[in-house]
Design a protein around this motif. Structure first.
Motif, short mmCIF file in Angstrom:
data_model
loop_
_atom_site.label_atom_id
_atom_site.label_comp_id
_atom_site.label_asym_id
_atom_site.label_seq_id
_atom_site.Cartn_x
_atom_site.Cartn_y
_atom_site.Cartn_z
N ASP A 9 0.88 -0.99 0.00
CA ASP A 9 0.02 0.07 0.06
C ASP A 9 0.75 1.25 -0.11
O ASP A 9 2.07 1.13 0.59
CB ASP A 9 -0.93 0.06 1.29
N THR A 10 0.36 2.25 -0.63
CA THR A 10 1.36 3.53 -0.77
C THR A 10 0.56 4.57 -0.07
O THR A 10 -0.53 4.84 -0.34
CB THR A 10 1.58 4.01 -2.37
N PHE A 11 1.25 5.12 0.90
CA PHE A 11 0.55 6.32 1.62
C PHE A 11 0.66 7.57 0.76
O PHE A 11 1.93 7.71 0.47
CB PHE A 11 1.21 6.50 3.07
N SER A 12 -0.08 8.48 0.84
CA SER A 12 -0.15 9.55 0.28
C SER A 12 -1.08 10.67 0.74
O SER A 12 -1.90 10.13 1.58
CB SER A 12 -0.58 9.46 -1.30
N SER A 13 -1.06 11.94 0.39
CA SER A 13 -2.01 12.94 1.04
C SER A 13 -3.42 12.47 0.70
O SER A 13 -4.53 13.02 1.53
CB SER A 13 -1.94 14.43 0.36
N ASP A 14 -3.90 11.66 -0.31
CA ASP A 14 -5.23 11.49 -0.81
C ASP A 14 -5.47 10.12 -0.16
O ASP A 14 -6.51 9.39 -0.62
CB ASP A 14 -5.67 11.63 -2.18
N HIS A 15 -4.80 9.32 0.65
CA HIS A 15 -4.96 8.02 1.22
C HIS A 15 -6.16 8.03 2.05
O HIS A 15 -6.19 9.17 2.87
CB HIS A 15 -3.56 7.44 1.60
N PRO A 16 -7.03 7.11 2.30
CA PRO A 16 -7.89 7.05 3.29
C PRO A 16 -7.25 7.26 4.69
O PRO A 16 -7.76 7.81 5.51
CB PRO A 16 -8.76 5.52 3.14
N VAL A 17 -6.29 6.55 4.95
CA VAL A 17 -5.48 6.86 6.31
C VAL A 17 -5.33 8.17 6.49
O VAL A 17 -5.30 8.75 7.58
CB VAL A 17 -4.28 5.89 6.40
N ALA A 18 -4.58 8.95 5.40
CA ALA A 18 -4.32 10.69 5.85
C ALA A 18 -5.72 11.19 5.86
O ALA A 18 -5.63 12.02 6.85
CB ALA A 18 -3.71 10.93 4.41
N HIS A 19 -6.78 10.80 5.43
CA HIS A 19 -8.12 11.48 5.53
C HIS A 19 -8.49 11.26 7.01
O HIS A 19 -8.74 12.31 7.63
CB HIS A 19 -9.10 11.09 4.54
N ALA A 20 -8.30 10.00 7.43
CA ALA A 20 -8.67 9.67 8.98
C ALA A 20 -7.85 10.58 9.77
O ALA A 20 -8.25 10.94 11.05
CB ALA A 20 -8.35 8.09 8.97
N ILE A 21 -6.59 10.59 9.72
CA ILE A 21 -5.48 11.33 10.56
C ILE A 21 -5.98 12.72 10.59
O ILE A 21 -5.89 13.16 11.61
CB ILE A 21 -4.03 11.01 10.20
N ARG A 22 -6.18 13.40 9.49
CA ARG A 22 -6.43 14.92 9.20
C ARG A 22 -7.88 15.02 10.22
O ARG A 22 -8.20 16.26 10.52
CB ARG A 22 -6.81 15.23 7.81
N THR A 23 -8.79 14.13 10.16
CA THR A 23 -9.97 14.30 10.70
C THR A 23 -9.78 13.86 12.10
O THR A 23 -11.10 13.98 12.99
CB THR A 23 -11.02 13.83 10.01
N GLY A 24 -8.80 13.61 12.83
CA GLY A 24 -8.86 13.44 13.99
C GLY A 24 -8.20 12.00 14.73
O GLY A 24 -8.12 11.89 15.73
N SER A 25 -8.44 11.07 13.76
CA SER A 25 -7.84 9.68 14.33
C SER A 25 -6.38 9.66 14.69
O SER A 25 -5.62 10.41 13.95
CB SER A 25 -8.02 8.60 13.17
N ASN A 26 -5.99 8.83 15.44
CA ASN A 26 -4.44 8.39 15.73
C ASN A 26 -3.99 7.60 14.60
O ASN A 26 -4.88 6.84 14.10
CB ASN A 26 -4.62 7.80 17.13
N TRP A 27 -2.88 7.92 14.39
CA TRP A 27 -2.21 7.10 13.11
C TRP A 27 -2.37 5.78 13.21
O TRP A 27 -2.70 4.91 12.27
CB TRP A 27 -0.70 7.62 13.22
N PHE A 28 -2.07 5.04 14.51
CA PHE A 28 -2.21 3.75 14.59
C PHE A 28 -3.75 3.00 14.41
O PHE A 28 -3.93 2.22 13.88
CB PHE A 28 -1.74 3.18 16.05
N GLY A 29 -4.73 3.85 15.17
CA GLY A 29 -6.17 3.31 14.62
C GLY A 29 -6.33 3.60 13.39
O GLY A 29 -7.25 2.97 12.76
N ALA A 30 -6.06 4.62 12.66
CA ALA A 30 -6.54 4.83 11.40
C ALA A 30 -5.85 3.88 10.37
O ALA A 30 -6.58 2.98 9.74
CB ALA A 30 -5.86 6.09 10.63
N TRP A 31 -4.47 3.35 10.61
CA TRP A 31 -4.37 2.10 9.95
C TRP A 31 -4.81 0.86 10.20
O TRP A 31 -5.12 -0.01 9.51
CB TRP A 31 -2.48 1.97 10.06
N GLN A 32 -5.15 0.48 11.64
CA GLN A 32 -5.89 -0.65 11.97
C GLN A 32 -7.15 -0.86 11.49
O GLN A 32 -7.54 -1.88 10.71
CB GLN A 32 -5.67 -0.61 13.38
N ARG A 33 -7.89 0.42 11.37
CA ARG A 33 -9.19 0.34 10.78
C ARG A 33 -9.11 0.17 9.24
O ARG A 33 -10.04 -0.38 8.81
CB ARG A 33 -9.95 1.71 11.35
N GLN A 34 -7.97 0.60 8.60
CA GLN A 34 -8.00 0.29 7.05
C GLN A 34 -7.60 -0.93 7.05
O GLN A 34 -8.28 -1.57 5.77
CB GLN A 34 -6.89 1.35 6.53
#
Length: 99
Positions: free
Chosen positions: A15-40
């Motif tokens: 998986d490639t992380f970028s500014s338009d990745h779903p994890v990046a969106h989750a982090i911008r909207t307040g999720s913790n980085w670990f939780g964002a990746w885990q939910r993804q």
């Protein structure tokens, strides 16, 4: 998922992380980085613990903002099929990773 006898396994693509990745969106909207990746990636903690060698209790500490070692980060990257550099780039503060 099962497959028929003799079939080749499906290759895992990183998986490639970028500014338009779903994890990046989750982090911008307040999720913790670990939780964002885990939910993804949707890997249960028991299986994630088996894949990484990290105890399940440690995941709760990381979720609540504890620092993470470079070895833990690399193990999580392998389990989530993402490069360690991309996983490190998704962490908002570089102080969280200790080498």
């Amino acid at each position: 998922m099962s497959r028929r006898k003799g079939e080749q396994p499906i290759p895992k693509i990183l998986d490639t992380f970028s500014s338009d990745h779903p994890v990046a969106h989750a982090i911008r909207t307040g999720s913790n980085w670990f939780g964002a990746w885990q939910r993804q990636k949707c890997i249960p903690y028991v299986k994630l613990s088996r894949l990484t060698g990290i105890p399940s209790q440690r995941f709760a500490a990381i979720e609540y903002g504890d620092r993470v070692s470079g070895a833990e980060l690399e193990a999580l990257a392998r389990a989530w099929s993402v490069s360690a550099a991309d996983l490190r780039a998704s962490i908002p503060s570089p102080d969280i990773v200790i080498d």
